[in-house]
Design an enzyme around this catalytic site. Structure first.
Site, PDB file in Angstrom:
ATOM      1  N   HIS A   8       0.835  -1.200   0.000  1.00 43.10           N
ATOM      2  CA  HIS A   8       0.000   0.000   0.000  1.00 43.10           C
ATOM      3  C   HIS A   8       0.869   1.249   0.000  1.00 43.10           C
ATOM      4  CE1 HIS A   8       0.939   0.596   4.257  1.00 43.10           C
ATOM      5  NE2 HIS A   8       0.450  -0.609   4.569  1.00 43.10           N
ATOM      6  N   CYS A  30       3.422  -4.866   6.561  1.00 47.19           N
ATOM      7  CA  CYS A  30       3.103  -4.663   5.148  1.00 47.19           C
ATOM      8  C   CYS A  30       4.318  -4.109   4.398  1.00 47.19           C
ATOM      9  CB  CYS A  30       1.920  -3.709   4.996  1.00 47.19           C
ATOM     10  SG  CYS A  30       0.366  -4.326   5.672  1.00 47.19           S
TER      11      CYS A  30
END
Length: 447
Positions: free
Chosen positions: A140, A148
């Protein structure tokens, strides 16, 4: 006709039907310079893609398939990843996943709290076979990570746009390959004594298949290990590919052995909490502009405070190389697999609690390119994972379904856990106008 219908549904879904009114970030076109780069390389916007990511180097590569083989389109810098080199083992360990995953249209999130995102697909069948836990692990924007891979906002916007065009043209899913580092002889020599090396050697086998063929490797799980391009429902290498892959492995082993003989030290790379691409060092992250530099997305967006990047104090420390001395015969360090040797590879799941493989059966992971991979007997096909979002109230989701079939060559069955709901802001959403199905059949079915 069905393929055209599915492509139309994907195009409409990715066009932002699930976004807040006035939000058009998921509609951003592929930058003109990237379109021109595609043209120079004989690629089209509609061609299928494959993504490779290298944690230590903090780079994400987008590849496109032309004439049956993949070629590199472009590299993007990773602004932030957390944890250490090595696989994700359990929920909350801050590790970003390593392995082979499939990203379908249903895993693309146009309404992410982190600009745009896609779910990596962790945990896959391999991860579940080792009782690894975690959910909503994304690629992202926003340069903040808790397990992430965070890019700049413009970086994820461009990757999202490239994927959107491929999905709209009919690609059902792209393969996402996440590695601890580039599988060079230098890296393999330096980290040869790292406790994760047996697992990384297993990942290198998949990398070798891709490097040799420039085609997406078919991924299976055999006896608790990744297996690549196996034949039928057996854990046997494809005889048409095995010689070339074995030769590459032999050449790499010789290079590693030469480096070790010349005195390359065995070290372990330790981070305070992850890292980022070197282009971000000494400058505030930015995510706009295109001046033509190697990573032009860093150039001209108004800079934001470095304190907005997750755990900047950990980045300031940088990684440390800790020497690993070779112990006496039988010691732990002596038992770690060395790339230059030809000894049997140990259990690839070397971090955290690991279960014994559930039998000799073969489990096939969902293919990112199902047209090239027929459904095989005894395969376990994980379906799409979707979930609702608690912290991000702007988006809604519909839980997906996972499918499982009996494992071959054994009476034991591998159970695939159903999709979970939690309050992660990183959750994927099922796009409207579509029904989740197993990736081996189609990315979407009309309602």
């Amino acid at each position: 006709m069905k393929r055209l219908l599915a492509a139309s549904i994907v195009a409409l879904s990715l066009a932002g039907c699930n976004e807040q009114p006035g939000s058009t970030r998921s509609l951003a076109p592929i930058p003109a310079k990237t379109v021109a780069l595609m043209s120079e390389k004989g690629m089209r916007k509609e061609d299928p893609i494959l993504v490779r990511l290298y944690k230590k180097e903090a780079e994400l590569e987008v590849w496109k398939r032309t004439n049956g083989q993949y070629a590199l389109l472009k590299s993007f810098p990773i602004c932030r990843w957390s944890g250490q080199l090595g696989p994700k083992v359990r929920e909350g360990d801050r590790q970003a996943p390593e392995g082979f995953y499939t990203v379908s249209p249903g895993q693309m999130n146009p309404n992410s709290s982190y600009h745009l995102s896609f779910d990596t697909g962790f945990p896959n069948a391999f991860d579940r076979s080792h009782n690894r836990t975690g959910s909503h692990l994304m690629v992202h924007g926003d340069c903040s990570s808790r397990g992430c891979y965070a890019m700049t906002d413009e970086g994820i916007s461009e990757v999202y746009a490239i994927a959107r065009e491929s999905f709209s043209a009919g690609q059902r899913g792209f393969q996402f390959q996440a590695y601890p580092f580039r599988m060079t002889a230098e890296n393999l020599a330096r980290y040869r004594q790292d406790p994760n090396m047996p697992f990384w050697r297993n990942l290198k086998q998949g990398s070798d298949h891709f490097e040799v063929t420039k085609r997406e490797p078919r991924i299976s799980v055999c006896q608790g290990r990744y297996a690549f391009n196996t034949v039928a429902d057996e854990c046997k290498d494809d005889p048409t590919l095995a010689p070339a892959v074995a030769q590459k492995d032999e050449d790499d082993r010789k290079q590693v052995a030469d480096l070790v003989a010349k005195g390359t030290p065995a070290v372990r790379l330790l981070y305070a909490d992850g890292g980022q691409h070197e282009s971000f060092k000494g400058a505030a992250p930015s995510t706009g502009g295109d001046s033509g530099s190697s990573f032009a997305i860093l150039d001209t967006r108004p800079s934001r405070s470095f304190s907005q990047v997750s755990r900047p104090e950990a980045l300031a420390e940088g990684p440390r190389e800790v020497p690993i001395e070779t112990g006496k015969s039988g010691s732990k360090s002596a038992r770690v697999a060395v790339m230059a040797s030809k000894s049997a590879v140990a259990d690839p799941a070397t971090s955290g609690s690991v279960t014994t493989p559930r039998g000799p059966g073969r489990t096939r992971l969902a293919s990112a390119d199902p047209d090239d991979v027929p459904t095989l007997p005894g395969a376990v096909e994980p379906g799409l994972k979707t979930s609702s979002v608690g912290a991000d109230k702007r988006r809604q989701s519909t839980p997906g379904k996972e499918k499982a079939s009996a494992s071959s060559s054994s009476s034991a069955k591998v159970k695939v856990a159903p999709a979970r709901r939690d309050k992660s802001e990183h959750a994927a959403v099922l796009l409207p106008g579509a029904q989740a199905v197993g990736p081996s059949t189609s990315g979407f079915k009309a309602n």
